[in-house]
Motif scaffolding. Structure first.
Motif, mmCIF file in Angstrom:
data_model
loop_
_atom_site.group_PDB
_atom_site.id
_atom_site.type_symbol
_atom_site.label_atom_id
_atom_site.label_comp_id
_atom_site.label_asym_id
_atom_site.label_seq_id
_atom_site.Cartn_x
_atom_site.Cartn_y
_atom_site.Cartn_z
ATOM 1 N N HIS B 90 0.788 -1.237 0.000
ATOM 2 C CA HIS B 90 0.000 0.000 0.000
ATOM 3 C C HIS B 90 0.816 1.280 0.000
ATOM 4 C CE1 HIS B 90 -3.677 -2.197 0.274
ATOM 5 N NE2 HIS B 90 -3.228 -2.872 1.316
ATOM 6 N N MET B 91 2.052 1.237 0.501
ATOM 7 C CA MET B 91 2.877 2.447 0.488
ATOM 8 C C MET B 91 4.332 2.007 0.385
ATOM 9 S SD MET B 91 2.338 5.725 2.977
ATOM 10 C CE MET B 91 3.259 7.245 2.665
ATOM 11 N N PRO B 92 4.697 1.427 -0.769
ATOM 12 C CA PRO B 92 5.985 0.731 -0.889
ATOM 13 C C PRO B 92 7.204 1.622 -0.655
ATOM 14 C CG PRO B 92 4.882 0.946 -3.038
ATOM 15 C CD PRO B 92 3.888 1.346 -1.998
ATOM 16 N N LEU B 93 7.030 2.930 -0.792
ATOM 17 C CA LEU B 93 8.143 3.839 -0.517
ATOM 18 C C LEU B 93 8.682 3.632 0.898
ATOM 19 C CD1 LEU B 93 9.871 6.401 -1.128
ATOM 20 C CD2 LEU B 93 7.917 7.771 -0.392
ATOM 21 N N LEU B 94 7.790 3.439 1.884
ATOM 22 C CA LEU B 94 8.235 3.376 3.278
ATOM 23 C C LEU B 94 9.182 2.193 3.518
ATOM 24 C CD1 LEU B 94 5.016 4.346 5.324
ATOM 25 C CD2 LEU B 94 6.825 5.818 4.480
ATOM 26 N N PRO B 95 8.769 0.945 3.203
ATOM 27 C CA PRO B 95 9.718 -0.153 3.427
ATOM 28 C C PRO B 95 10.995 -0.010 2.607
ATOM 29 C CG PRO B 95 7.573 -0.994 2.659
ATOM 30 C CD PRO B 95 7.437 0.466 2.800
ATOM 31 N N ALA B 96 10.889 0.546 1.398
ATOM 32 C CA ALA B 96 12.090 0.669 0.556
ATOM 33 C C ALA B 96 13.117 1.597 1.190
ATOM 34 C CB ALA B 96 11.700 1.177 -0.832
ATOM 35 N N VAL B 97 12.652 2.637 1.853
ATOM 36 C CA VAL B 97 13.591 3.600 2.431
ATOM 37 C C VAL B 97 14.284 3.032 3.675
ATOM 38 C CG1 VAL B 97 13.734 5.870 3.561
ATOM 39 C CG2 VAL B 97 12.390 5.605 1.474
ATOM 40 N N MET B 98 13.644 2.082 4.348
ATOM 41 C CA MET B 98 14.184 1.604 5.627
ATOM 42 C C MET B 98 15.590 1.029 5.518
ATOM 43 S SD MET B 98 12.236 2.533 7.934
ATOM 44 C CE MET B 98 11.668 3.932 6.973
#
Ligand SMILES: Cc1cc2nc3c(=O)[nH]c(=O)nc-3n(C[C@H](O)[C@H](O)[C@H](O)COP(=O)(O)OP(=O)(O)OC[C@H]3O[C@@H](n4cnc5c(N)ncnc54)[C@H](O)[C@@H]3O)c2cc1C
Ligand code: FES
Ligand code: FES
Lengths: 163, 293
Positions: B90-98
């Motif tokens: 739903h908001m793939p940016l968040l896990p990718a940045v981790m």
């Protein structure tokens, strides 16, 4: 400040410790329990020498108060094997000369043990990324990666069929 | 160094934590993951009388996704975001940045609320909060309030949070499924704080035109901030290599980088442009530029 009592399990043994509230988990392990395998390098989270495993996850014991470990299960490097019966990572480190002075070694072993327990198929790139949080001034890391790759078998990693 | 003498109390609920902050009368601090606060104490940059440990408050550990919103509880850790399949959908940016936040061991403890409250200008989550229209939910002695992240994260290590207040959650508007996004940062070593980083996302209409462009910067300014000039350079246009180059120039014109021992202002300015190019090309689905430009 008044001391507080904390209950925690370390390497399978339950302990009750009286500590000053400002005591870090690293100092409680070393000074309270005499487990000096956990090394303290920087005391502010950058070197990784103090890494221990808390409920299965690798954490910096200098960045945790002992009081925050209340009712948690801790594994230190002493819990990974004994001198006469090295754990698989320890044996692989020895075989590959993955330590020289040894100061950083407990932090690498605990970090890699947590990683390979969760991710037995971690590849060299993943291992390198994970140990970027641990400083080693002696080995140059190459032998550490080789040792970790070899130790994976003991954690359930299946070698891909050579064709 | 060893930590200064202090008292330690556990709060079992948000209201209890707020009560303890009130009793502390300005000399109590929330302890979440401790990954920033304990170094601050070890350097004796602060010596609060009391630490209020909120680590046991289960309500603050939730990731909630509804039709309209994505909400991260204050105690959601970096590792929770990294592994969340719901967020990946739903908001793939968040896990990718981790993967860029600190190191493996620190990601097992560091939290959303702690990072927002600490408000390091190079930290990733404050940058995401500001760029992606985040709303910070706080609770204090006078009740609950909500504020846009830009109004809370106003300066380096200086979030606008009252002494008797704590962060309970960060809420984002839900993403469109086809949203395009990109992230790039440069740090000297893996896991270090970014010297410059760019967060970007936009939607594309049927003709491929970029709409609702969000571009934000970390590390190259005194606080996380959106870059309206760069956003305008892309808004309403097709995100091809030329347009992206214009947006990158706008990024370089707009950032006001600090100068410190790690890099000159000119270097950070140039770096912000290079990171913008990488992030926007990623968002647009263009191949990475060969020379890093
Ligand atoms: C070696 C190292 C490298 C790092 N690299 C990065 C990096 O690259 N990027 C990055 O973003 N971060 C990085 N960090 C910081 C890390 O991500 C921290 O965990 C995070 O910034 C703070 O979260 P915490 O839960 O540990 O907060 P804590 O350390 O517990 O608290 C930090 C501050 O926030 C306050 N606070 C905590 N929770 C709340 C709340 N709910 N409401 C109000 N106030 C609160 C505390 O009182 C304190 O002032 C790094 C840390 C270290 C040690
Ligand atoms: S002693 Fe804990 S990270 Fe260095
Ligand atoms: S073996 Fe000496 S620091 Fe790693």
């Amino acid at each position: 400040m008044d001391e507080i009592d904390i209950t925690l399990t370390v390497n399978g043994t339950a302990h009750i410790l009286s500590v000053s509230p400002r005591t870090t988990l690293a100092d409680a392990l070393r000074q309270g329990l005499g487990l000096t395998g956990t090394h303290v390098g920087c005391e502010h989270g950058v070197c990784g020498a103090c890494t221990v495993i808390v409920d299965g996850a690798a954490m910096r014991s200098c960045l945790m108060l002992a009081a925050q470990a209340e009712r948690h299960a801790i594994t230190t490097v002493e819990g990974l094997g004994r001198p006469e019966a090295l754990g698989p990572l320890q044996a692989a480190f020895r075989k590959h000369h993955a330590l020289q002075c040894g100061f950083c070694t407990p932090g690498f072993l605990t970090t890699l043990h947590a990683l390979l327990t969760e991710e037995p198929d971690a590849d060299a790139e993943r291992i390198r990324e994970v140990v970027s949080g641990n400083l080693c001034r002696c080995t140059g890391y190459v032998a550490i990666i080789e040792a970790a790759l070899e130790a994976r078998a003991a954690y359930g990693h299946q070698e891909a069929e050579a064709c | 160094m060893k930590l200064p003498p202090l008292q330690y109390v556990r709060a079992s609920s948000v209201s209890e934590a707020v009560d303890l902050l009130v009793q502390g009368a300005g000399d109590a601090r929330i302890l979440a993951g401790g990954q920033s606060l304990i170094p601050v104490l070890a350097f004796r940059l602060a010596a609060p009388a009391v630490l209020v440990d909120i680590g046991g408050i289960a309500d603050l550990k939730r990731i909630d996704i509804t039709d309209e919103t994505v909400t991260l509880g204050a105690l959601v850790r970096w590792v929770d975001i990294e592994r969340s399949t719901a967020l990946k959908a739903h908001m793939p940016l968040l896990p990718a940045v981790m993967a860029h936040v600190a190191h493996y061991q620190i990601r097992n403890r560091g939290t959303v609320g702690g990072s927002l409250a600490h408000c390091d200008p190079a930290a990733e989550m404050p940058g995401l909060a500001v760029t992606c229209d985040g709303t910070i939910i706080l609770e204090g002695a006078s009740g609950r309030r909500e504020a846009p992240a830009v109004e809370v994260l106003t300066g380096a290590l200086a979030a606008e949070i009252a002494e008797d207040e704590m962060i309970v959650a960060l809420r984002f508007p839900r993403w469109r499924p086809e949203r395009r996004w990109g992230f790039a940062e440069f740090a000297r070593r893996q896991g270090d704080f970014a010297m410059a980083g760019i967060v970007a996302h936009f939607d594309q209409d049927a003709d491929g035109v970029a709409r609702d462009v969000h571009i934000g910067v970390i590390g190259a300014t005194d606080r996380p901030t959106r870059l309206p000039g760069a956003e305008a350079a892309l808004e309403g246009r097709i995100p091809d290599a030329m347009t992206i180059r214009d947006a990158c120039r706008a990024v370089q014109d707009e950032v006001e980088p600090p100068e410190d021992i790690h890099a000159s202002a000119a270097y950070r300015r140039a770096l912000a442009g290079v990171m913008a190019n990488q992030a926007l090309r990623q968002a647009a689905g263009l191949p990475a530029a060969a020379n890093g430009q």
